[in-house]
Design an enzyme around this catalytic site. Sequence first.
Site, PDB file in Angstrom:
ATOM      1  N   GLN A 120      -5.551  -2.093  -6.682  1.00  0.00           N
ATOM      2  CA  GLN A 120      -6.097  -1.142  -5.715  1.00  0.00           C
ATOM      3  C   GLN A 120      -6.755   0.025  -6.440  1.00  0.00           C
ATOM      4  OE1 GLN A 120      -3.594   1.761  -3.262  1.00  0.00           O
ATOM      5  NE2 GLN A 120      -4.191   0.289  -1.696  1.00  0.00           N
ATOM      6  N   SER A 173      -6.836   5.218   0.003  1.00  0.00           N
ATOM      7  CA  SER A 173      -7.161   3.904  -0.550  1.00  0.00           C
ATOM      8  C   SER A 173      -8.635   3.602  -0.342  1.00  0.00           C
ATOM      9  CB  SER A 173      -6.312   2.819   0.131  1.00  0.00           C
ATOM     10  OG  SER A 173      -4.937   3.078  -0.036  1.00  0.00           O
ATOM     11  N   ASP A 195       0.815  -1.216   0.000  1.00  0.00           N
ATOM     12  CA  ASP A 195       0.000   0.000   0.000  1.00  0.00           C
ATOM     13  C   ASP A 195       0.852   1.271   0.000  1.00  0.00           C
ATOM     14  OD1 ASP A 195      -2.498   1.361   0.063  1.00  0.00           O
ATOM     15  OD2 ASP A 195      -2.319   1.653   2.222  1.00  0.00           O
TER      16      ASP A 195
END
Length: 313
Positions: free
Chosen positions: A302, A252, A227
């Site tokens: 993502q 996110s 991430d």
Amino acid sequence: MNDAPHGAPHGAPKDDAPQGLPGLLDLLDLERIDLDIFRGTSSAAPLVPRVFGGQVAAQALVAAGRTVPADRPAHSLHSYFLRPGDPAAPIVYTVDRIRDGFSFTTRRVVAVQHGQPIFHLSASFQRHEEGLEHQEPMPAVPDPLSLPSGEELLPRYAHLFGDPSVVERMLEARAAIDLRYVDAPPYASVGRPREPKSQVWFRTNGKLDGAADDPLTHLCLATYVSDMTLLDSILLAHGRGGWAVGDIVGASLDHAMWFHRPFRADEWLLYDQESPSASGGRGLAKGRIFTADGQLAVSVIQEGVMRVPRARG
């Protein structure tokens, strides 16, 4: 006593927890407060007053993995970020044992703060099986040791950040990870759009041994790192520097990973990332994580919020 079937790190984090890799391992070491309920501490993301999303995803995978037999490693996870996490408060992870089949095990995890869910994850685990084999080839890239470390790279761009503490905060947040950009990062490319692709090498700053040298630990560390830079490729396509320079407001939204082959998080891994699309205030990025010998270990996708700040006045 280790209550984790996978042998994941144990011992509740303390206020004076160590920094660097020992500190990250403490952060991922959840306290078991009931059979399927765990509690973890938090640290703030370096540039925003919320919990780093990779931390929540990694802790949720720790919680799920501690309810699964050790011979069934995780092969995929799918997750949604629902609310910003409060770094000053503990996070409680509740595991729902959805299914225990002959080959596959499924778990659902809900992370809660202040009585509200902030994140949920579904993870699937599989007993090893033989089957078909193929993969995409690893791209040709420079050797990681030929590239500048974060300590060498970030100070070069301190003048872009405005706040002199940004470099210190970013280095502190990444002290556990040796992360090296193959090409210039977004904050070094402001105003110069380029192909929406980004590559980084990464490994832990230190070897994993003892209780930490466990398959679940390596998966959770890769989840944590996944991430950190995945949305970079979206920024590069528009010549935006991102959070470090304040020209994008982002977060996110969801995160999915597929673990294809075994790997070690304390050995060099190449994270090859690109963005196929951005629209509607959102951007999509996908990544592939290769071992240094060319094995495709992990695939990642993502979507994140990508908003241009409104001009003042």
